[in-house]
Design a protein around this motif. Structure first.
Motif, PDB file in Angstrom:
ATOM      1  N   GLN A 358      30.789  45.374  35.450  1.00 61.73           N
ATOM      2  CA  GLN A 358      29.851  44.680  36.315  1.00 61.73           C
ATOM      3  C   GLN A 358      29.289  43.453  35.580  1.00 61.73           C
ATOM      4  O   GLN A 358      28.910  43.530  34.412  1.00 61.73           O
ATOM      5  CB  GLN A 358      28.712  45.642  36.725  1.00 61.73           C
ATOM      6  CG  GLN A 358      27.608  45.031  37.542  1.00 61.73           C
ATOM      7  CD  GLN A 358      28.082  44.550  38.923  1.00 61.73           C
ATOM      8  OE1 GLN A 358      29.201  44.839  39.350  1.00 61.73           O
ATOM      9  NE2 GLN A 358      27.247  43.792  39.597  1.00 61.73           N
ATOM     10  N   ASP A 359      29.253  42.350  36.366  1.00 57.12           N
ATOM     11  CA  ASP A 359      28.677  41.079  35.897  1.00 57.12           C
ATOM     12  C   ASP A 359      29.475  40.436  34.758  1.00 57.12           C
ATOM     13  O   ASP A 359      28.988  39.519  34.066  1.00 57.12           O
ATOM     14  CB  ASP A 359      27.223  41.247  35.461  1.00 57.12           C
ATOM     15  CG  ASP A 359      26.318  41.633  36.636  1.00 57.12           C
ATOM     16  OD1 ASP A 359      26.608  41.220  37.773  1.00 57.12           O
ATOM     17  OD2 ASP A 359      25.337  42.395  36.411  1.00 57.12           O
ATOM     18  N   ALA A 360      30.677  40.914  34.532  1.00 58.23           N
ATOM     19  CA  ALA A 360      31.504  40.308  33.482  1.00 58.23           C
ATOM     20  C   ALA A 360      31.998  38.938  33.950  1.00 58.23           C
ATOM     21  O   ALA A 360      32.207  38.691  35.128  1.00 58.23           O
ATOM     22  CB  ALA A 360      32.671  41.209  33.138  1.00 58.23           C
ATOM     23  N   ALA A 361      32.165  38.001  33.015  1.00 61.24           N
ATOM     24  CA  ALA A 361      32.714  36.660  33.300  1.00 61.24           C
ATOM     25  C   ALA A 361      34.209  36.779  33.101  1.00 61.24           C
ATOM     26  O   ALA A 361      34.706  36.674  31.969  1.00 61.24           O
ATOM     27  CB  ALA A 361      32.093  35.622  32.400  1.00 61.24           C
ATOM     28  N   ILE A 362      34.893  37.054  34.151  1.00 62.43           N
ATOM     29  CA  ILE A 362      36.341  37.256  34.089  1.00 62.43           C
ATOM     30  C   ILE A 362      36.982  36.450  35.204  1.00 62.43           C
ATOM     31  O   ILE A 362      36.621  36.598  36.371  1.00 62.43           O
ATOM     32  CB  ILE A 362      36.703  38.744  34.234  1.00 62.43           C
ATOM     33  CG1 ILE A 362      36.062  39.587  33.128  1.00 62.43           C
ATOM     34  CG2 ILE A 362      38.214  38.919  34.236  1.00 62.43           C
ATOM     35  CD1 ILE A 362      36.264  41.076  33.294  1.00 62.43           C
ATOM     36  N   CYS A 363      37.862  35.573  34.757  1.00 61.86           N
ATOM     37  CA  CYS A 363      38.561  34.735  35.724  1.00 61.86           C
ATOM     38  C   CYS A 363      39.980  35.219  35.882  1.00 61.86           C
ATOM     39  O   CYS A 363      40.621  35.656  34.911  1.00 61.86           O
ATOM     40  CB  CYS A 363      38.589  33.277  35.238  1.00 61.86           C
ATOM     41  SG  CYS A 363      36.925  32.561  35.041  1.00 61.86           S
ATOM     42  N   THR A 364      40.431  35.184  37.081  1.00 59.67           N
ATOM     43  CA  THR A 364      41.828  35.546  37.337  1.00 59.67           C
ATOM     44  C   THR A 364      42.629  34.295  37.729  1.00 59.67           C
ATOM     45  O   THR A 364      43.857  34.362  37.823  1.00 59.67           O
ATOM     46  CB  THR A 364      41.924  36.596  38.457  1.00 59.67           C
ATOM     47  OG1 THR A 364      41.265  36.095  39.621  1.00 59.67           O
ATOM     48  CG2 THR A 364      41.280  37.917  38.030  1.00 59.67           C
ATOM     49  N   GLY A 365      41.953  33.187  37.952  1.00 61.07           N
ATOM     50  CA  GLY A 365      42.604  31.911  38.279  1.00 61.07           C
ATOM     51  C   GLY A 365      41.600  30.790  38.069  1.00 61.07           C
ATOM     52  O   GLY A 365      40.379  31.042  38.042  1.00 61.07           O
TER      53      GLY A 365
END
Length: 423
Positions: A358-365
């Motif tokens: 939760q609330d992680a800065a994770i980009c998939t694109g």
């Protein structure tokens, strides 16, 4: 012609046979026991009449009174004595009364043994002028008492009566064995009666009606059984197994009712009345994670969107949405799996399994002008010879030579700055 002028003489005739006296002229009297008269007469035998022997009087026998006497007939007591006065005898032959234990007018008239006595009475000529064999009849079988005339009572356990009579057998009636009473069995009361199976008590013979004393009573149903009594049938109470059968010796029944033992997978086994048969699988309550379905405990089935559904004790009710763990991309919130929400600067934030927390800065694109570096979008850096390098969305790839404007002396040709050529 002789002196005296007569011949012969006149002498008194002697008294004739069976008479006595000096001579006929003087008077003759008949001897004792003879009847008649002797009277003088002038013709031979110079008397008339005779003395005849008197016959034996009534109730006596013999040739005649004077011939040796008369004897009283059999059954008569007394004697006959010859006398000279009419009737020329004295008789005391009187009928002998019937002896003890007999009855009738007299011995000579006939005596019969009294009721209850057997034998006979016969007249004889010698004292006591009878022979008697009237003897008391003994009490018959199954009766007690000295004799029938003295009274006979039926023995204990026998019913009937014994009454004296004068006919053969010399009693009527009998004593019959009383049958065994209700709730008992046996040949008869005197032979012995036993209470039937399932009954307690005894049967004792007595001498008064009904000729027995009985205490045969039905035995109550034993512990853990129900019914009127053992003979009427006892059934094991709810929660008990077994059987009760009537029996002839104490405690007058066989068998028992044993408390049932039940089992229950996943809960509490029934006890008491609820355990209706031995070894039955019957539940009255369930452990955590189980629900009661009729008499069984069934494991609850839970659901979980985005994770692992609770099982066992953790699944507290059927069809409940309870999670015990979450899939990647979800987080546990109480008993629910919520989808994680990620952020991404310069691109598209991860969703689902890619958003691992939760609330992680994770980009998939990444947006145009950015490149993916791990899970982060970094702004591309472009170069431009002779002008201004593109930035932001215009810098479409890292280290690309992309110009968005040219310095003086250069012209923009597509994405490059070309040096102007003058002539």
């Amino acid at each position: 012609t002789n002196n005296g002028f007569y011949i012969g003489s006149c002498g008194g005739v002697v008294c004739p046979a069976n008479s006595n006296g000096n001579n006929v002229p003087s008077g003759c009297s008949c001897n004792a026991g003879f009847a008649g008269t002797v009277v003088a007469s002038t013709t031979s035998p110079f008397y008339t009449g005779a003395c005849s022997a008197s016959a034996c009087p009534a109730n006596s026998n013999g040739v005649s009174v004077p011939s040796g006497g008369c004897s009283c007939n059999a059954g008569f007591a007394g004697s006959v004595t010859a006398v000279t006065t009419s009737p020329f005898y004295i008789s005391a032959c009187s009928a002998v009364v019937c002896p003890a234990n007999s009855n009738g007018a007299s011995v000579s008239a006939g005596c019969s043994c009294n009721a209850g006595y057997k034998g006979s009475v016969s007249a004889v000529t010698t004292s006591p002028f009878y022979t008697s064999s009237c003897s008391a009849v003994s009490c018959p079988a199954n009766a007690d008492g000295n004799t029938v005339p003295g009274g006979c009572s039926c023995n204990a356990g026998y019913s009937g009566s014994v009454t004296a009579t004068t006919s053969s057998g010399f009693y009527i009636g009998s004593c019959s064995a009383v049958s065994c009473p209700t709730y008992s069995g046996g040949t008869s009361v005197p032979a012995g009666c036993s209470c039937n199976a399932g009954y307690s008590g005894s049967v004792t013979r007595i001498s008064s009606s009904p000729y027995y004393s009985s205490s045969c009573s039905p035995v109550a149903c034993p512990a853990n059984s129900a019914g009127s009594n053992v003979p009427s049938s006892c059934t094991c109470s709810a929660g008990f197994t077994g059987s009760i059968a009537s029996f002839s010796s104490s405690p007058f029944y066989t068998g028992s009712c044993i408390q049932n033992t039940c089992s229950c997978s996943g809960g509490t086994a029934a006890t008491g009345a609820a355990c209706i048969s031995q070894d039955a699988a019957i539940c009255t309550g369930c452990n955590a994670g189980y629900r009661l379905s009729d008499t069984s405990c069934l494991a609850n089935t839970c659901s979980c969107s985005g994770g692992t559904a609770a099982t066992g004790a953790a699944c507290t009710s059927q069809d409940a949405a309870i999670c015990t763990g979450c899939n990647t991309g979800y987080r546990l919130s109480g008993t629910t799996c919520l989808a994680n929400t990620c952020s991404c600067s310069g691109g598209t934030a991860a969703t689902g399994a890619a958003c691992t927390s939760q609330d992680a800065a994770i980009c998939t694109g990444c947006n145009t002008g950015y490149r993916l570096s791990g899970t982060t979008c970094l702004a591309n850096t472009c170069s431009c010879s002779g002008g201004t390098a593109a930035t932001g969305a215009a810098c479409t790839s890292q280290d690309a030579a992309i110009c968005t404007g040219c310095n003086a002396g250069y012209r923009l040709s597509d994405t490059s700055c070309l040096a102007n050529t003058c002539s």
